[in-house]
Structure formats: structure tokens, C-alpha cells
Design a protein around this motif. Structure first.
Motif, PDB file in Angstrom:
ATOM      1  N   ASN A 142     -28.283  75.365  22.060  1.00  0.00           N
ATOM      2  CA  ASN A 142     -27.263  76.177  21.389  1.00  0.00           C
ATOM      3  C   ASN A 142     -27.882  77.169  20.413  1.00  0.00           C
ATOM      4  O   ASN A 142     -27.347  78.258  20.200  1.00  0.00           O
ATOM      5  N   ALA A 143     -29.020  76.789  19.826  1.00  0.00           N
ATOM      6  CA  ALA A 143     -29.722  77.725  18.940  1.00  0.00           C
ATOM      7  C   ALA A 143     -30.252  78.912  19.745  1.00  0.00           C
ATOM      8  O   ALA A 143     -30.196  80.061  19.292  1.00  0.00           O
ATOM      9  N   LEU A 144     -30.772  78.625  20.965  1.00  0.00           N
ATOM     10  CA  LEU A 144     -31.221  79.712  21.849  1.00  0.00           C
ATOM     11  C   LEU A 144     -30.039  80.587  22.258  1.00  0.00           C
ATOM     12  O   LEU A 144     -30.129  81.814  22.307  1.00  0.00           O
ATOM     13  N   ARG A 145     -28.928  79.925  22.527  1.00  0.00           N
ATOM     14  CA  ARG A 145     -27.707  80.647  22.917  1.00  0.00           C
ATOM     15  C   ARG A 145     -27.246  81.559  21.770  1.00  0.00           C
ATOM     16  O   ARG A 145     -26.850  82.710  21.998  1.00  0.00           O
ATOM     17  N   ASP A 146     -27.330  81.034  20.568  1.00  0.00           N
ATOM     18  CA  ASP A 146     -26.917  81.804  19.395  1.00  0.00           C
ATOM     19  C   ASP A 146     -27.775  83.061  19.233  1.00  0.00           C
ATOM     20  O   ASP A 146     -27.279  84.113  18.825  1.00  0.00           O
ATOM     21  N   GLN A 147     -29.076  82.933  19.553  1.00  0.00           N
ATOM     22  CA  GLN A 147     -29.986  84.086  19.446  1.00  0.00           C
ATOM     23  C   GLN A 147     -29.589  85.222  20.385  1.00  0.00           C
ATOM     24  O   GLN A 147     -29.883  86.387  20.122  1.00  0.00           O
ATOM     25  N   ARG A 148     -28.939  84.866  21.501  1.00  0.00           N
ATOM     26  CA  ARG A 148     -28.570  85.872  22.494  1.00  0.00           C
ATOM     27  C   ARG A 148     -27.111  86.331  22.337  1.00  0.00           C
ATOM     28  O   ARG A 148     -26.573  87.016  23.202  1.00  0.00           O
ATOM     29  N   PRO A 258     -23.307  83.854  25.140  1.00  0.00           N
ATOM     30  CA  PRO A 258     -23.399  83.866  26.614  1.00  0.00           C
ATOM     31  C   PRO A 258     -23.019  82.512  27.203  1.00  0.00           C
ATOM     32  O   PRO A 258     -23.116  81.479  26.532  1.00  0.00           O
ATOM     33  N   ASP A 259     -22.573  82.502  28.448  1.00  0.00           N
ATOM     34  CA  ASP A 259     -22.266  81.239  29.130  1.00  0.00           C
ATOM     35  C   ASP A 259     -23.550  80.450  29.341  1.00  0.00           C
ATOM     36  O   ASP A 259     -24.618  81.026  29.590  1.00  0.00           O
ATOM     37  N   LEU A 260     -23.414  79.126  29.248  1.00  0.00           N
ATOM     38  CA  LEU A 260     -24.574  78.260  29.510  1.00  0.00           C
ATOM     39  C   LEU A 260     -24.659  78.022  31.013  1.00  0.00           C
ATOM     40  O   LEU A 260     -23.982  77.132  31.555  1.00  0.00           O
ATOM     41  N   ASP A 261     -25.462  78.809  31.682  1.00  0.00           N
ATOM     42  CA  ASP A 261     -25.605  78.676  33.135  1.00  0.00           C
ATOM     43  C   ASP A 261     -27.032  79.044  33.537  1.00  0.00           C
ATOM     44  O   ASP A 261     -27.874  79.344  32.686  1.00  0.00           O
ATOM     45  N   ASP A 262     -27.290  79.027  34.815  1.00  0.00           N
ATOM     46  CA  ASP A 262     -28.643  79.317  35.310  1.00  0.00           C
ATOM     47  C   ASP A 262     -29.076  80.736  34.955  1.00  0.00           C
ATOM     48  O   ASP A 262     -30.264  80.993  34.716  1.00  0.00           O
ATOM     49  N   GLU A 263     -28.113  81.660  34.900  1.00  0.00           N
ATOM     50  CA  GLU A 263     -28.431  83.054  34.577  1.00  0.00           C
ATOM     51  C   GLU A 263     -28.964  83.140  33.149  1.00  0.00           C
ATOM     52  O   GLU A 263     -29.909  83.877  32.859  1.00  0.00           O
ATOM     53  N   GLY A 267     -33.045  84.080  31.546  1.00  0.00           N
ATOM     54  CA  GLY A 267     -33.396  84.966  30.434  1.00  0.00           C
ATOM     55  C   GLY A 267     -34.463  84.366  29.534  1.00  0.00           C
ATOM     56  O   GLY A 267     -35.089  85.075  28.739  1.00  0.00           O
ATOM     57  N   TRP A 268     -34.682  83.073  29.670  1.00  0.00           N
ATOM     58  CA  TRP A 268     -35.729  82.383  28.891  1.00  0.00           C
ATOM     59  C   TRP A 268     -36.905  81.983  29.773  1.00  0.00           C
ATOM     60  O   TRP A 268     -37.719  81.139  29.391  1.00  0.00           O
ATOM     61  N   GLY A 269     -36.972  82.589  30.962  1.00  0.00           N
ATOM     62  CA  GLY A 269     -38.145  82.391  31.805  1.00  0.00           C
ATOM     63  C   GLY A 269     -38.149  81.140  32.646  1.00  0.00           C
ATOM     64  O   GLY A 269     -39.205  80.716  33.135  1.00  0.00           O
ATOM     65  N   THR A 270     -36.968  80.495  32.837  1.00  0.00           N
ATOM     66  CA  THR A 270     -36.904  79.308  33.701  1.00  0.00           C
ATOM     67  C   THR A 270     -35.909  79.573  34.824  1.00  0.00           C
ATOM     68  O   THR A 270     -35.043  80.443  34.733  1.00  0.00           O
ATOM     69  N   GLU A 271     -36.019  78.779  35.889  1.00  0.00           N
ATOM     70  CA  GLU A 271     -35.213  79.062  37.084  1.00  0.00           C
ATOM     71  C   GLU A 271     -33.803  78.507  37.022  1.00  0.00           C
ATOM     72  O   GLU A 271     -32.916  78.946  37.749  1.00  0.00           O
ATOM     73  N   SER A 272     -33.590  77.500  36.125  1.00  0.00           N
ATOM     74  CA  SER A 272     -32.256  76.897  36.059  1.00  0.00           C
ATOM     75  C   SER A 272     -32.024  76.306  34.679  1.00  0.00           C
ATOM     76  O   SER A 272     -32.960  76.131  33.889  1.00  0.00           O
ATOM     77  N   LEU A 273     -30.754  75.969  34.403  1.00  0.00           N
ATOM     78  CA  LEU A 273     -30.408  75.373  33.109  1.00  0.00           C
ATOM     79  C   LEU A 273     -31.053  74.000  32.947  1.00  0.00           C
ATOM     80  O   LEU A 273     -31.506  73.634  31.858  1.00  0.00           O
ATOM     81  N   ASP A 274     -31.135  73.255  34.044  1.00  0.00           N
ATOM     82  CA  ASP A 274     -31.791  71.936  33.983  1.00  0.00           C
ATOM     83  C   ASP A 274     -33.273  72.076  33.614  1.00  0.00           C
ATOM     84  O   ASP A 274     -33.805  71.294  32.822  1.00  0.00           O
ATOM     85  N   LYS A 275     -33.932  73.080  34.216  1.00  0.00           N
ATOM     86  CA  LYS A 275     -35.342  73.318  33.906  1.00  0.00           C
ATOM     87  C   LYS A 275     -35.516  73.750  32.451  1.00  0.00           C
ATOM     88  O   LYS A 275     -36.485  73.384  31.780  1.00  0.00           O
ATOM     89  N   LEU A 276     -34.567  74.546  31.947  1.00  0.00           N
ATOM     90  CA  LEU A 276     -34.623  74.973  30.546  1.00  0.00           C
ATOM     91  C   LEU A 276     -34.514  73.768  29.623  1.00  0.00           C
ATOM     92  O   LEU A 276     -35.251  73.654  28.648  1.00  0.00           O
TER      93      LEU A 276
END
Length: 454
Positions: A142-148, A258-263, A267-276
Motif C-alpha cells: 500500500n505504501a508503494l501504491r500510495d507513491q503512485r 492505482p488498482d492493485l493488479d498485475d499492471e 510498474g515496479w519491475g515484476t511480472e505479476s502482483l504475486d511476484k511483487l
């Protein structure tokens, strides 16, 4: 050579050194001979001028060279004879010098303290277990989400959690706030200033209760806001006063996340939300392991310092360390927005804090040196090079360029000591009795009176 040792204090010594006339005259003869070999005097081939002409032509230079050689050599021999290890350059006072005379001088030095090294194996310490919960991961995500997040203008009344862009002017009892606090210009008047609106006064990051009074206002509205500056307010001259603000709302903004999804994860350099989430968990685990290790090292060193009966320290070493720490504290305060006037008012407290910390650091340095000697711990060339490389990277400099700068500032000794310190503390932790404990509950975040939304 005759050496008289006077103990001025446990870490300060004075040596009175006296060299025989014969030794002085021999030095004059030797140095004069050296000058004669190189002398180019009119009417004589190089190195063939009469000794008396060389003595007359280079009298001052010969005397200076003799003095430098004799004092340097006599000082070194006196240190060896007395078994002294100075930690600073000597303060030399010449008493008598000249051809046909004894050489007499006084050297005042500071030495390393003498102390009994306590048992340094088996020191106690507590290491927190590293446990990363799903909640920890979600908070970090959520902190990463807040940054975006994006700030969007909204055509409605201000609600709790919105951002208000305002113009304001502040007074107290009809006078501008700067009349009470000259450095508080930002609190007195601002244009197009961002404020995070909190309906609860206790949550307000600006002045408690300020933004709550903006709830319900729209762009273009004007509000009279009344506040009570808290007793612990950052601008001490305003603490406990009542304030009045004329506020004009320029814009109302809502932060859209932003929505918490794979997209989002991409944006943080990973292929999916699970990988993030996996990456965030690994980062949190690594950070907490490093912090736990750092805490243990600090505990073990603190216990050792407390065990060691080391009261007398070289004044100049503590003084230099204190000055460095005062500089760091002042810089940190300035970066936090503390004004020069407030720093000046608190200079005695700043000095006292720096001096206490400096004494502990100097004690630790002498204790570490002793343990390194006892355990034959040395800094290798590879370790020194690695430390230099790390510092160069931190300073965003080329390694060779940084190394050259260190050499120019005579800083290699400091680099070696840093490596040695790290190795000795690591040795202490390896030989300590460390208890694994549950992690402490996270401390509640304290609100600071910051004046920007960041």
C-alpha cells in the motif's frame, strides 16, 4: 641524550629532551658536508667550495636542517625510550639550540589511555526473530501504491482525507506571527500551499485542528480558522498562543490510487502482483535481518564499554570527535527545517549530547584497538579495498577518484580503523551469548508538525 618525563594528566605527558654538545656539533658537521657537496658557489667547482664559505652562505638553511633532523630523531628515540605511543602530533617548544650548545626542547603529547581490558567473550545480547506477516507485506504494498497516487481536482466540498490547496495569512492577537517568531515566515503567509485534510484534530500534520475547519468548503470559499498552538509546537515562540488564519481555498484535490493488479506490479519491475508480494516480503525480511544484526552489534559494544573502567581519555581526540558530531547534529537539524536561531539557543544541549556520544565512540575505538591486538585481528588489503569501493559508491564517485581524495586528506588511517572496528565487533558478536527474542510490537507513528505534503 637525557629525557625527563612529566605526567600532566593520565593521557597528557611532557618530555624535556636534552642532547649533548658533541651530538649537536656532529650533526652540524654532517649537514654542512652535505650542503658542501651540492654547493655551486662563484669561483669554485661544484662541491669544492671551502667549508667556511659554505657555512657562511647557507648558515640559516644549515641550522634549520640540523634542528629538524636532531629534533625529529631525538623525539622518536625519546618515545621509544619511555615506551610512549602518542595519539596526536607533539607540541614542540624549543628551549636552546645552536652550534657549540646543547639542544634542549620540550614535547607535549597526548597518549592512549591505560586500562584493564575486561572479559570480552560471552557478552550478553538479544536478537529479535525476523517474522514477516501478511499484514506487513500489505502495508508495504500500500505504501508503494500510495507513491503512485495521482492528485485530481474535484468540484465538490472538502472531505476528510482530501488535499486542499490554499492561500493563508496567520496572526495572533492582531499581529503577524513573524513578530513573535521571526523565522516562522512559512507559518505566517503562504500561497497555493498544499494541506492534507484531517477531520480529527489529533491527526493533523500541520497545526492541530487547522484542516478540520476546512471540511465542507469548496474552491473559492474563504474561511476564518482559529487554532491553539500546542505547547510542544516546532516554533517555540508560538507554543501555547492562540492563532487566527484568513484562509482562501484555491483548489480541492483527491488522491486517486492505482488498482492493485498485475499492471500495477509491472510498474515496479515484476511480472505479476504475486511476484511483487514475494519481492516485497524478501526485501522486508532482509531489512529486518540487517536491523536485528545492527541492534545486536550495538548492544554488545555498549555492554563492553560499560564493563570497561575507562575514565581518562585524550582531550584533543574527544574534542575532534565532538566537533564532528556537533557538525552532524546541526546538519540534521537544518535538513529537518530547524532555524539557525533555534539551533543557536540549543547549542549547549547540542554540544553536551555530542560530547557524551563522542566519549563513547573514543572509548570504543581504544577498546577495539586493544582487542584487535590481543586477537591478532588485522584489516586485509582486500577488505580495505572493499570498504573504499563501498564508500565511493555511497558518495557517487569513481573508486580511483575517491581513493585519491582519501589519500589527499590523509584519511587512509580512518578507513583502516573502520574495517578493523567492523571485524572486531563481528568477532565480539560471534563470541557473545545471544538470546533470540520475539520482535517488539511496532511503535505507533508519531505525528510531526511538518509543513508540506511531501
Amino acid at each position: 641524550m637525557n629525557v625527563e618525563l612529566i605526567e600532566l594528566s593520565p593521557c597528557k605527558k611532557q618530555l624535556r629532551v636534552k642532547l649533548d654538545v658533541e651530538e649537536v656539533d656532529q650533526a652540524f658537521d654532517r649537514v654542512t658536508g652535505q650542503f658542501r657537496k651540492q654547493a655551486n658557489l662563484p669561483g669554485f667547482r661544484k662541491g669544492k667550495a671551502p667549508r667556511e664559505k659554505v657555512e657562511a652562505e647557507f648558515k640559516d638553511k644549515i641550522e634549520e636542517e640540523v634542528k629538524q633532523q636532531l629534533m625529529s630523531d631525538a623525539y622518536r628515540r625519546a618515545m621509544d625510550e619511555q615506551g610512549l605511543k602518542p595519539v596526536t602530533n607533539p607540541d614542540i617548544e624549543e628551549i636552546q639550540f645552536g652550534r657549540g650548545q646543547t639542544l634542549e626542547f620540550m614535547a607535549t603529547i597526548e597518549t592512549a589511555p591505560e586500562f584493564e581490558l575486561p572479559e570480552y567473550k560471552g557478552l550478553p545480547g538479544k536478537r529479535e526473530r525476523v517474522e514477516i506477516s501478511d499484514n506487513d507485506v500489505e502495508k508495504a504494498i500500500n505504501a508503494l501504491r500510495d507513491q503512485r497516487g495521482q492528485y485530481e481536482n474535484v468540484e465538490r466540498e472538502i472531505q476528510d482525507g482530501d488535499f486542499a490547496v490554499v492561500n493563508y495569512t496567520g496572526t495572533s492577537e492582531g499581529k503577524a506571527l513573524t513578530e513573535y517568531a521571526p523565522t516562522a515566515r512559512g507559518l505566517t503567509e503562504q500561497n497555493k500551499y498544499w494541506l492534507h485534510v484531517h477531520a480529527e484534530a489529533k491527526d493533523d500534520h500541520f497545526i492541530p485542528g487547522f484542516t478540520a475547519q476546512l471540511v465542507g468548503a469548496k474552491a473559492g470559499d474563504k474561511r476564518d480558522v482559529k487554532v491553539d498552538f500546542p505547547e510542544d509546537f516546532v516554533a517555540k515562540e508560538l507554543a501555547g498562543r492562540k492563532g487566527e488564519y484568513a484562509v482562501e481555498v484555491v483548489e480541492v484535490k483527491e488522491k486517486k490510487l492505482p488498482d492493485l493488479d498485475d499492471e500495477f506490479a509491472k510498474g515496479w519491475g515484476t511480472e505479476s502482483l504475486d511476484k511483487l508480494r514475494e519481492g516485497v516480503r524478501a526485501d522486508l525480511e532482509n531489512d529486518r535481518k540487517n536491523k536485528a544484526e545492527s541492534d545486536v552489534r550495538a548492544q554488545v559494544l555498549e555492554v563492553l564499554i560499560d564493563k570497561c573502567d575507562l575514565k581518562d581519555l585524550p582531550d584533543s581526540v574527544v574534542g575532534a570527535e565532538t566537533r564532528g558530531m556537533v557538525y552532524n547534529i546541526v546538519q540534521q537539524n537544518q535538513q529537518r527545517g530547524v532555524g539557525k536561531d533555534e539551533i543557536e539557543r540549543n547549542k549547549e544541549q547540542i554540544y553536551a549530547t555530542a560530547n557524551m556520544a563522542a566519549q563513547d565512540r573514543v572509548k570504543a575505538a581504544f577498546i577495539v584497538q586493544r582487542i584487535a591486538k590481543e586477537e591478532n585481528i588485522e584489516a586485509t588489503q582486500e577488505e580495505i579495498a572493499g570498504h573504499l569501493s563501498m564508500l565511493a559508491q555511497q558518495n557517487k564517485m569513481d573508486v580511483q577518484e575517491f581513493y585519491k581524495k582519501v589519500q589527499e586528506n590523509d584519511g587512509m588511517h580512518e578507513i583502516v580503523n573502520a574495517v578493523l572496528h567492523d571485524k572486531v565487533v563481528g568477532f565480539l558478536v560471534e563470541n557473545a551469548k545471544i538470546e533470540e527474542v520475539d520482535p517488539a510490537p511496532p511503535a505507533e507513528e508519531a505525528h510531526s508538525h511538518s509543513h508540506s505534503h511531501g
